[in-house]
Design a protein around this motif. Structure first.
Motif, PDB file in Angstrom:
ATOM      1  N   LYS A  70       0.723  -0.960  -0.242  1.00 27.57           N
ATOM      2  CA  LYS A  70      -0.141   0.038   0.392  1.00 27.57           C
ATOM      3  C   LYS A  70       0.914   1.152   0.074  1.00 27.57           C
ATOM      4  CE  LYS A  70      -3.683   2.200   2.032  1.00 27.57           C
ATOM      5  NZ  LYS A  70      -4.962   2.113   2.933  1.00 27.57           N
ATOM      6  N   SER A  71       1.680   1.008   0.520  1.00 26.61           N
ATOM      7  CA  SER A  71       2.725   2.198   0.482  1.00 26.61           C
ATOM      8  C   SER A  71       3.660   1.853   1.063  1.00 26.61           C
ATOM      9  CB  SER A  71       2.198   3.123   2.175  1.00 26.61           C
ATOM     10  OG  SER A  71       3.218   4.520   1.883  1.00 26.61           O
ATOM     11  N   PRO A  72       4.752   1.960   0.020  1.00 24.86           N
ATOM     12  CA  PRO A  72       6.498   1.466  -0.486  1.00 24.86           C
ATOM     13  C   PRO A  72       7.689   2.186   0.093  1.00 24.86           C
ATOM     14  CG  PRO A  72       5.165   0.269  -3.055  1.00 24.86           C
ATOM     15  CD  PRO A  72       3.997   1.892  -1.884  1.00 24.86           C
ATOM     16  N   LYS A  73       7.876   1.947   0.700  1.00 25.44           N
ATOM     17  CA  LYS A  73       8.944   2.127   0.505  1.00 25.44           C
ATOM     18  C   LYS A  73       9.520   3.544  -0.064  1.00 25.44           C
ATOM     19  CE  LYS A  73      10.963   0.457   4.551  1.00 25.44           C
ATOM     20  NZ  LYS A  73      12.630   0.101   5.406  1.00 25.44           N
ATOM     21  N   LYS A  74      10.552   4.285  -0.747  1.00 25.05           N
ATOM     22  CA  LYS A  74      11.288   5.173  -2.077  1.00 25.05           C
ATOM     23  C   LYS A  74      12.378   3.920  -2.433  1.00 25.05           C
ATOM     24  CE  LYS A  74       9.313   9.887  -0.235  1.00 25.05           C
ATOM     25  NZ  LYS A  74       9.581  11.643  -0.010  1.00 25.05           N
ATOM     26  N   SER A  75      12.796   4.739  -3.004  1.00 24.96           N
ATOM     27  CA  SER A  75      13.947   3.853  -4.071  1.00 24.96           C
ATOM     28  C   SER A  75      15.416   4.690  -2.568  1.00 24.96           C
ATOM     29  CB  SER A  75      14.830   4.466  -5.479  1.00 24.96           C
ATOM     30  OG  SER A  75      14.905   5.815  -5.372  1.00 24.96           O
ATOM     31  N   ALA A  76      16.338   4.199  -2.793  1.00 25.70           N
ATOM     32  CA  ALA A  76      17.596   4.751  -2.124  1.00 25.70           C
ATOM     33  C   ALA A  76      18.518   6.261  -2.074  1.00 25.70           C
ATOM     34  CB  ALA A  76      18.768   3.385  -1.713  1.00 25.70           C
ATOM     35  N   ALA A  77      17.941   6.461  -3.438  1.00 29.29           N
ATOM     36  CA  ALA A  77      18.304   7.880  -4.351  1.00 29.29           C
ATOM     37  C   ALA A  77      17.679   8.798  -3.692  1.00 29.29           C
ATOM     38  CB  ALA A  77      18.785   7.194  -5.773  1.00 29.29           C
ATOM     39  N   GLU A  78      16.595   8.821  -3.455  1.00 31.12           N
ATOM     40  CA  GLU A  78      15.206   9.824  -2.339  1.00 31.12           C
ATOM     41  C   GLU A  78      16.030   9.462  -0.826  1.00 31.12           C
ATOM     42  OE1 GLU A  78      11.461   9.435  -4.763  1.00 31.12           O
ATOM     43  OE2 GLU A  78      11.916   7.494  -5.056  1.00 31.12           O
ATOM     44  N   ALA A  79      15.183  10.940  -1.167  1.00 32.85           N
ATOM     45  CA  ALA A  79      15.294  11.284   0.875  1.00 32.85           C
ATOM     46  C   ALA A  79      14.967  10.268   1.711  1.00 32.85           C
ATOM     47  CB  ALA A  79      14.738  13.159   0.955  1.00 32.85           C
ATOM     48  N   GLU A  80      15.161  10.334   2.823  1.00 34.59           N
ATOM     49  CA  GLU A  80      15.093   9.149   3.783  1.00 34.59           C
ATOM     50  C   GLU A  80      13.399   9.721   4.488  1.00 34.59           C
ATOM     51  OE1 GLU A  80      16.299   9.521   7.397  1.00 34.59           O
ATOM     52  OE2 GLU A  80      17.613   7.249   6.789  1.00 34.59           O
ATOM     53  N   ASP A  81      12.202   9.048   4.282  1.00 28.50           N
ATOM     54  CA  ASP A  81      11.027   9.092   4.619  1.00 28.50           C
ATOM     55  C   ASP A  81      11.202   8.695   6.687  1.00 28.50           C
ATOM     56  OD1 ASP A  81       8.161   9.291   5.615  1.00 28.50           O
ATOM     57  OD2 ASP A  81       8.034   8.511   2.838  1.00 28.50           O
ATOM     58  N   MET A  82      10.361   9.673   7.212  1.00 24.51           N
ATOM     59  CA  MET A  82      10.771   8.547   8.389  1.00 24.51           C
ATOM     60  C   MET A  82       9.765   7.775   8.392  1.00 24.51           C
ATOM     61  SD  MET A  82      13.013  10.039   9.974  1.00 24.51           S
ATOM     62  CE  MET A  82      12.151   9.811  11.786  1.00 24.51           C
ATOM     63  N   ASP A  83       8.422   7.743   7.709  1.00 25.59           N
ATOM     64  CA  ASP A  83       7.416   6.460   7.272  1.00 25.59           C
ATOM     65  C   ASP A  83       8.030   5.185   6.971  1.00 25.59           C
ATOM     66  OD1 ASP A  83       5.616   8.172   8.278  1.00 25.59           O
ATOM     67  OD2 ASP A  83       4.733   8.914   6.226  1.00 25.59           O
ATOM     68  N   ASP A  84       8.869   5.560   6.998  1.00 31.62           N
ATOM     69  CA  ASP A  84      10.235   3.474   6.743  1.00 31.62           C
ATOM     70  C   ASP A  84      10.085   3.255   8.022  1.00 31.62           C
ATOM     71  OD1 ASP A  84       9.904   4.394   4.113  1.00 31.62           O
ATOM     72  OD2 ASP A  84      12.041   5.227   3.905  1.00 31.62           O
ATOM     73  N   PHE A  85      10.038   4.495   9.319  1.00 30.47           N
ATOM     74  CA  PHE A  85      10.667   3.876  10.613  1.00 30.47           C
ATOM     75  C   PHE A  85       9.442   3.714  11.285  1.00 30.47           C
ATOM     76  CE2 PHE A  85      14.150   5.661   8.480  1.00 30.47           C
ATOM     77  CZ  PHE A  85      14.983   4.549   8.538  1.00 30.47           C
ATOM     78  N   LEU A  86       9.827   2.861  12.487  1.00 30.99           N
ATOM     79  CA  LEU A  86       8.765   2.453  12.913  1.00 30.99           C
ATOM     80  C   LEU A  86       7.631   3.680  13.954  1.00 30.99           C
ATOM     81  CD1 LEU A  86       6.866   0.439  15.617  1.00 30.99           C
ATOM     82  CD2 LEU A  86       8.191   0.683  17.417  1.00 30.99           C
ATOM     83  N   TYR A  87       7.324   3.912  14.294  1.00 28.60           N
ATOM     84  CA  TYR A  87       5.707   5.166  15.229  1.00 28.60           C
ATOM     85  C   TYR A  87       5.373   4.791  15.745  1.00 28.60           C
ATOM     86  CZ  TYR A  87       2.706   8.938  16.286  1.00 28.60           C
ATOM     87  OH  TYR A  87       1.515   9.691  16.571  1.00 28.60           O
ATOM     88  N   MET A  88       5.298   5.259  17.051  1.00 25.33           N
ATOM     89  CA  MET A  88       4.598   5.088  18.445  1.00 25.33           C
ATOM     90  C   MET A  88       3.699   6.483  18.980  1.00 25.33           C
ATOM     91  SD  MET A  88       4.964   2.372  21.696  1.00 25.33           S
ATOM     92  CE  MET A  88       6.260   3.114  22.117  1.00 25.33           C
TER      93      MET A  88
END
Length: 328
Positions: free
Chosen positions: A200-218
């Motif tokens: 539903k929400s793939p990670k961006k490619s390594a060439a793109e900016a880091e997205d905090m939604d790639d990591f755990l949110y609590m």
């Protein structure tokens, strides 16, 4: 109908230890004492860069076989609870079956469950035993949550540690598995989530900016409120389903080891005596689905014939579950 028993429990912790002192060097606005007081954790174990769920699962299972003199050839089903699998597919449990040299006649499944995962696993394992589908189930929980957590996330880094557990559920054993109270409320799913990475929400490619939604949110406050609302009723209903009238009729309680503040609040709210309330998180942190078996293993010598131990899991999903172990 066959009766299901918890026969043996073991666990594995990675070699790498991260202490509060080490975290404080990264986040100098905190102190060692503040972290310990806030979450009740002094250190946590962190998986190596090249150490993954299957690696830890295998190590936990090998400890189980060695410590309890279990013949691996009796295993006829493998269940692996994880939210940080090696791959989207194949099933990590199949990889573990092969690496452990278990019979190819053994079934193998993964299930994606978090802090209630051990109770859910016991419920499904009991169902397999009761139906005569399996006689000796290897129930594994294995998480490398540290790989989900951003390096700047001091809150989650203080709480979570990596670990794996292995249990044998069988037609005979030391503790009979009782009745279950299970529940879920997916309306709170966004409050503990790794948003990116699946379809539903793939990670961006390594060439793109880091997205905090790639990591755990609590959302800590929302999780706390959910727990305070759900757990007292969970305990009450688990008691009723197991023919127990009052809290003080239970010998021991083992709650998911979320953090010390939450656990102490829950214990007082439910009315559990501190002497009955077992904990083991100071040296390993919140290990997600492995917390309950880790507590059981570290307090196993306390359990006597005729005693009852309530297991209570709750968290991500939201989901919750409780059951009672009756020691023979």
């Amino acid at each position: 109908m066959n009766t299901a028993y918890l026969k043996a429990v073991s666990y594995y912790l990675p070699e790498r230890v991260m202490t509060n002192a080490e975290l404080v060097r990264e986040f100098p606005e905190w102190t060692v004492e503040k972290v310990a007081k806030k979450v009740g954790i002094d250190q946590r174990h962190i998986s190596a860069e090249d150490e993954f769920v299957s690696d830890m699962a295998v190590k936990a299972a090998e400890k189980l076989f060695e410590e309890h003199k279990i013949d691996r050839n009796v295993v006829d089903f493998v269940m692996l609870c994880t939210q940080s699998p090696d791959y989207f597919l194949p099933t990590t449990a199949c990889i573990v079956q092969d690496r452990l040299g278990l019979p190819t006649s053994a079934g193998a499944i993964d299930y994606n469950q978090g802090c209630s995962g051990y109770v859910y696993g016991l419920a499904m394992a009991k169902g397999l035993v009761s139906a005569g589908i399996a006689q000796n189930i290897l129930l594994i929980t294995s998480e490398v949550y540290s790989k989900h957590i951003h390096k700047s996330d001091k809150g989650n880094r203080t709480i979570f540690g990596d670990a794996a557990s292995a249990s044998l559920i069988s037609t005979e054993g030391l503790a009979e598995i009782g009745q279950f109270e299970l529940g879920s409320d997916g309306s709170g799913f966004e409050n503990l989530i790794v948003k990116n990475g699946a379809m539903k929400s793939p990670k961006k490619s390594a060439a793109e900016a880091e997205d905090m939604d790639d990591f755990l949110y609590m959302n800590g406050s929302a999780i706390f409120n959910f727990t305070i609302d759900a757990v007292p009723g969970l305990v009450e209903n688990t008691l009723k389903k197991n023919g127990v009238s009052e809290v003080d009729e239970m010998d021991w309680f083992v709650f998911h080891q979320a953090n010390a503040f939450m656990l102490n609040h829950l214990r007082k709210r439910v009315g559990i005596d501190s002497e009955q309330f077992l904990m083991h998180m100071q040296a390993c942190g919140n290990t997600v689905s492995a917390t309950l078996p880790i507590v059981l293993k570290n307090h196993w010598e306390r359990f006597r014939s005729g005693q009852k131990v309530m297991l209570v899991g709750f968290g991500v999903g939201y989901s919750w579950g409780g059951t009672v172990l009756s020691f023979k």
